[in-house]
Scaffold this motif. Structure first.
Motif, mmCIF file in Angstrom:
data_model
loop_
_atom_site.group_PDB
_atom_site.id
_atom_site.type_symbol
_atom_site.label_atom_id
_atom_site.label_comp_id
_atom_site.label_asym_id
_atom_site.label_seq_id
_atom_site.Cartn_x
_atom_site.Cartn_y
_atom_site.Cartn_z
ATOM 1 N N ASP A 15 0.905 -0.826 -0.259
ATOM 2 C CA ASP A 15 0.031 0.142 -0.129
ATOM 3 C C ASP A 15 1.034 1.613 -0.210
ATOM 4 O O ASP A 15 0.301 2.203 -0.474
ATOM 5 N N LYS A 76 -3.499 -8.138 5.349
ATOM 6 C CA LYS A 76 -3.509 -6.757 5.052
ATOM 7 C C LYS A 76 -5.220 -6.461 4.681
ATOM 8 O O LYS A 76 -5.458 -4.795 5.576
ATOM 9 N N LYS A 80 -7.785 -3.673 7.216
ATOM 10 C CA LYS A 80 -7.914 -2.245 6.348
ATOM 11 C C LYS A 80 -9.814 -2.512 6.704
ATOM 12 O O LYS A 80 -10.109 -1.441 7.121
ATOM 13 N N ASN A 81 -10.384 -3.273 6.293
ATOM 14 C CA ASN A 81 -11.421 -3.211 6.339
ATOM 15 C C ASN A 81 -12.453 -4.186 7.498
ATOM 16 O O ASN A 81 -13.647 -4.800 7.376
#
Length: 195
Positions: A15, A76, A80-81
């Motif tokens: 990212d 990851k 994030k979600n």
């Protein structure tokens, strides 16, 4: 080292390579005509760049499954979600899911990395419902993506988006109809429908 090893290794820094252009990504998603309540498979989900936009599009009644060969990439995405999505670590050549369950399948920025493109498309076709649609997409042109992979070198150095004629042959060979390929400075899109 294979593709899986490569993506496991680069996941922590993935990212950092650039900020997502959500306006561009939204336009890409719009081309596949995802509707509220649909079930979508995000193949090669990586760190989950498309997931928030897909959730917004399918709404509360829809479902999005993030599939990636890399455990670290999916970790990851989960960070994030959170747990708004279902996550599946699997190879696109052998998707451990039932037949005819998805309305749409998106392969964003991943198709060149499929070692066996014919088998991958065949298994994606199997998981789509009748009238379901596949979208293979990149936020840059075919030429730019292929150039980026050449510069990276190593295991991904020869990972390419095929020429238009060959991409059409691949999709039609897997059983897709209404195949369309678009390549310009803004994006690369290849789509087909399961009839």
């Amino acid at each position: 080292m294979n593709q899986r090893d490569f993506f496991e290794k680069v996941a922590n820094d993935w990212d950092k390579s650039g900020k997502p252009e959500y306006a561009k990504l939204r336009k890409i998603i719009e081309t596949v005509d995802i509707r509220e309540g649909e079930k979508v498979l995000d193949v090669g989900s990586g760190t989950g760049i498309l997931l928030p936009l897909l959730r917004e599009t399918v709404g509360e009644k829809g479902k999005v499954i993030a599939l990636d060969v890399s455990f670290n990439m999916l970790q990851k995405a989960v960070e994030k979600n959170k747990h708004f999505f279902s996550y599946l670590q699997a190879d696109v050549n052998d998707i451990p899911l039932a037949e005819s369950i998805f309305d749409k399948v998106i392969c964003f920025s991943v198709f060149p990395h499929f070692p066996d493109k014919e088998k991958a498309l065949s298994d994606i076709f199997r998981t789509l419902k009748n009238k379901g649609r596949i979208l293979i997409a990149h936020s840059e042109s075919r030429e730019k993506i292929n150039s980026i992979h050449r510069k990276i070198g190593g295991i991904v150095g020869n990972d390419r988006i095929p020429e238009k004629r060959y991409m059409i042959e691949l999709l039609e060979g897997a059983g897709f109809t209404s195949v369309n390929v678009t390549n310009n400075d803004e994006r690369y899109l290849a789509s087909g429908i399961k009839d």
